[in-house]
Design an enzyme around this catalytic site. Structure first.
Site, mmCIF file in Angstrom:
data_model
loop_
_atom_site.group_PDB
_atom_site.id
_atom_site.type_symbol
_atom_site.label_atom_id
_atom_site.label_comp_id
_atom_site.label_asym_id
_atom_site.label_seq_id
_atom_site.Cartn_x
_atom_site.Cartn_y
_atom_site.Cartn_z
ATOM 1 N N GLU A 81 0.842 -1.195 0.000
ATOM 2 C CA GLU A 81 0.000 0.000 0.000
ATOM 3 C C GLU A 81 0.876 1.243 0.000
ATOM 4 O OE1 GLU A 81 -2.398 2.754 -0.286
ATOM 5 O OE2 GLU A 81 -3.429 0.821 -0.160
ATOM 6 N N LEU A 105 -3.407 2.536 5.266
ATOM 7 C CA LEU A 105 -4.231 1.339 5.284
ATOM 8 C C LEU A 105 -5.700 1.734 5.381
ATOM 9 C CD1 LEU A 105 -2.183 -0.821 7.830
ATOM 10 C CD2 LEU A 105 -2.126 -0.974 5.338
ATOM 11 N N LYS A 126 -19.457 9.937 6.768
ATOM 12 C CA LYS A 126 -20.542 9.640 7.705
ATOM 13 C C LYS A 126 -20.297 10.292 9.060
ATOM 14 C CE LYS A 126 -21.919 7.243 4.288
ATOM 15 N NZ LYS A 126 -21.325 7.527 2.966
ATOM 16 N N GLY A 185 -8.085 0.090 -6.000
ATOM 17 C CA GLY A 185 -9.138 1.074 -5.807
ATOM 18 C C GLY A 185 -9.288 2.016 -6.981
ATOM 19 N N ALA A 243 -17.627 0.038 -0.857
ATOM 20 C CA ALA A 243 -16.729 -0.681 0.048
ATOM 21 C C ALA A 243 -17.215 -2.100 0.311
ATOM 22 C CB ALA A 243 -16.607 0.087 1.367
ATOM 23 N N HIS A 296 -43.351 -2.798 18.224
ATOM 24 C CA HIS A 296 -44.086 -1.531 18.194
ATOM 25 C C HIS A 296 -43.714 -0.694 19.419
ATOM 26 C CE1 HIS A 296 -47.416 1.285 17.620
ATOM 27 N NE2 HIS A 296 -47.673 1.139 18.928
#
Length: 430
Positions: A31, A35, A48, A140, A297, A412
């Protein structure tokens, strides 16, 4: 000599490396950056986090609805970004621990092919050579710009740049009405930025259900975002904006691999051409974004699992856009084969839990085959759509019929009752 060399440590790459290592293989994971890949460092996770921060701000601003008085002090956006970076850093460390626990050797550097069994890795200490029986490309993808425009990472920014802004611009132009453009546009608008969102196609989310896209456009407009579709000149007034975020899709990173050295076949968009993860070279495979498929992803993780277990995926792919409220969808893989489909739609405003939470915006729409009564598709615009779509995916994946749902019991009060009630409407109408 390694049994497996994996290029790229995103969701596809690091999961692939771990799964092979658990089989007793000697695995190297190469990489060049951090990571975790795009998802962890500059995609799903940081986006998010900012979405959750904006959602928290919105909840506080509406606390008066519960008889609670609260004031939001001036927001220091740099503090929010710092918290985001800390979270990402901790998760990256977690991935590293997981890899080391499974005896995966991590090599930091840029890999390129020397032969079909040899890689040259440019590291900070110089070039090294790696030999491996099999090589998995999991590099990627990267942010793609639009014709005649380049990222200067100042005014013309990518999604990666946007996630690292420490000051909020006064106004922002977002080019691209897909998930990335909508999510980042929604987030910055929620923090007080004047946002204009432009899409070249006739609707937002061009490959999505038209009714969902239309309703989402209305939701964005109510939030204060100006949406323009069928926009052929997205930069017509570029001088008016402090930041121009270009969210026009993803591009291949295959050019960094020296693929011509081994005559690896690429498609017309420069992604690695694959069939069941295999390439035209018998010992070389490609998964995740590197193959130009999915760009998610969790589909990348599924690719890793399928490659290692030597299976072909036929899984449903639930999709979510984190707007306010979120939008989500899932439909059967053979949806287009059905010709006698009926639809029904149920509003959030009819649900007690939605009333309690002040989340009355939205609806759930369901598609059912009228002949077999099988549930084929679900579209959700509303609170917790990102969670409920998983239930819908399991229902469709299991081939459940309307009568099967009728036999189940839903807690409920909960938002999932909207899905239950929606299916009951189909039964009552037919």
């Amino acid at each position: 000599m390694y049994n497996i060399a994996v290029i790229g440590a995103g969701p596809a790459g690091y999961n692939c490396a771990i799964k092979f290592a658990k089989q007793g293989k000697k695995v190297a994971l190469i990489e060049k950056n951090s990571l975790g890949g795009t998802c962890l460092n500059c995609g799903c996770i940081p986006t998010k986090f900012l979405w959750q921060a904006a959602k928290t701000k919105q909840k506080i601003s509406k606390s008066f609805e519960y008889g609670i008085k609260a004031n939001i002090e001036n927001i220091n956006f740099a503090d929010i970004v710092a918290k985001k970076n800390k979270l990402v850093g901790n998760l990256v460390k977690g991935v590293e621990r997981l890899l080391k626990t499974n005896n995966v050797e991590i090599i930091k550097g840029q890999a390129s092919f020397k032969s079909k069994n040899e890689l040259i890795v440019q590291t900070s200490d110089g070039d090294i050579e790696i030999q491996s029986e099999k090589i998995v490309i999991a590099t990627g993808s990267d942010c793609k710009s639009i014709p005649n425009t380049e990222f200067d990472h100042k005014k013309y920014i990518s999604s990666t740049d946007a996630l690292n802004l420490t000051e909020l611009p006064k106004n922002m132009l977002v080019i691209g009405g897909g998930a990335i453009g909508i999510e980042l546009g929604s987030i910055f608008s929620a923090f007080g930025v004047n946002v204009v969102l432009r899409e070249v196609c006739p609707q937002l989310l061009p490959n999505e259900d038209g009714e969902l896209a239309t309703e989402l456009t209305k939701v964005l407009a109510r939030q204060g975002i100006k949406v323009e579709v069928s926009c052929t000149e997205p930069l017509k007034d570029e001088d008016k904006f402090d930041k121009i975020l270009i969210a026009a899709g993803r591009k291949s990173l295959a050019e960094d691999l020296n693929t011509e050295k081994i005559n690896l076949t690429l498609d017309k968009k420069n992604f690695v051409e694959t069939k069941n993860y295999s390439t035209n070279i018998e010992n070389i495979f490609a998964i995740g974004d590197a193959s130009g498929k999915g760009f998610l992803a969790y589909t990348a993780e599924q690719d890793a699992d399928n490659l290692v277990s030597q299976t072909e995926s036929a899984s449903l792919v639930p999709k979510v856009v984190f707007s306010f409220p979120p939008a989500a969808s899932v439909k059967a893989t053979d949806f287009d084969n059905y010709k006698n489909i009926v639809y029904t739609k149920t509003s959030y405003s009819s649900n007690a839990r939605a009333q309690i939470e002040g989340e009355r915006t939205g609806w759930i729409k369901t598609a059912v085959d009228k002949d077999s009564c099988k549930i084929l598709g679900v579209w959700i615009l509303g609170a917790n759509a990102d969670e409920m779509i998983n239930t819908a995916s399991v229902i469709i994946g299991a081939g459940m019929k309307v009568s099967d749902i009728k036999r189940e019991m839903f807690f409920h009060p909960c938002l999932s009752e909207i899905l239950y009630d929606n299916v009951q409407c189909i039964m009552n109408d037919n």
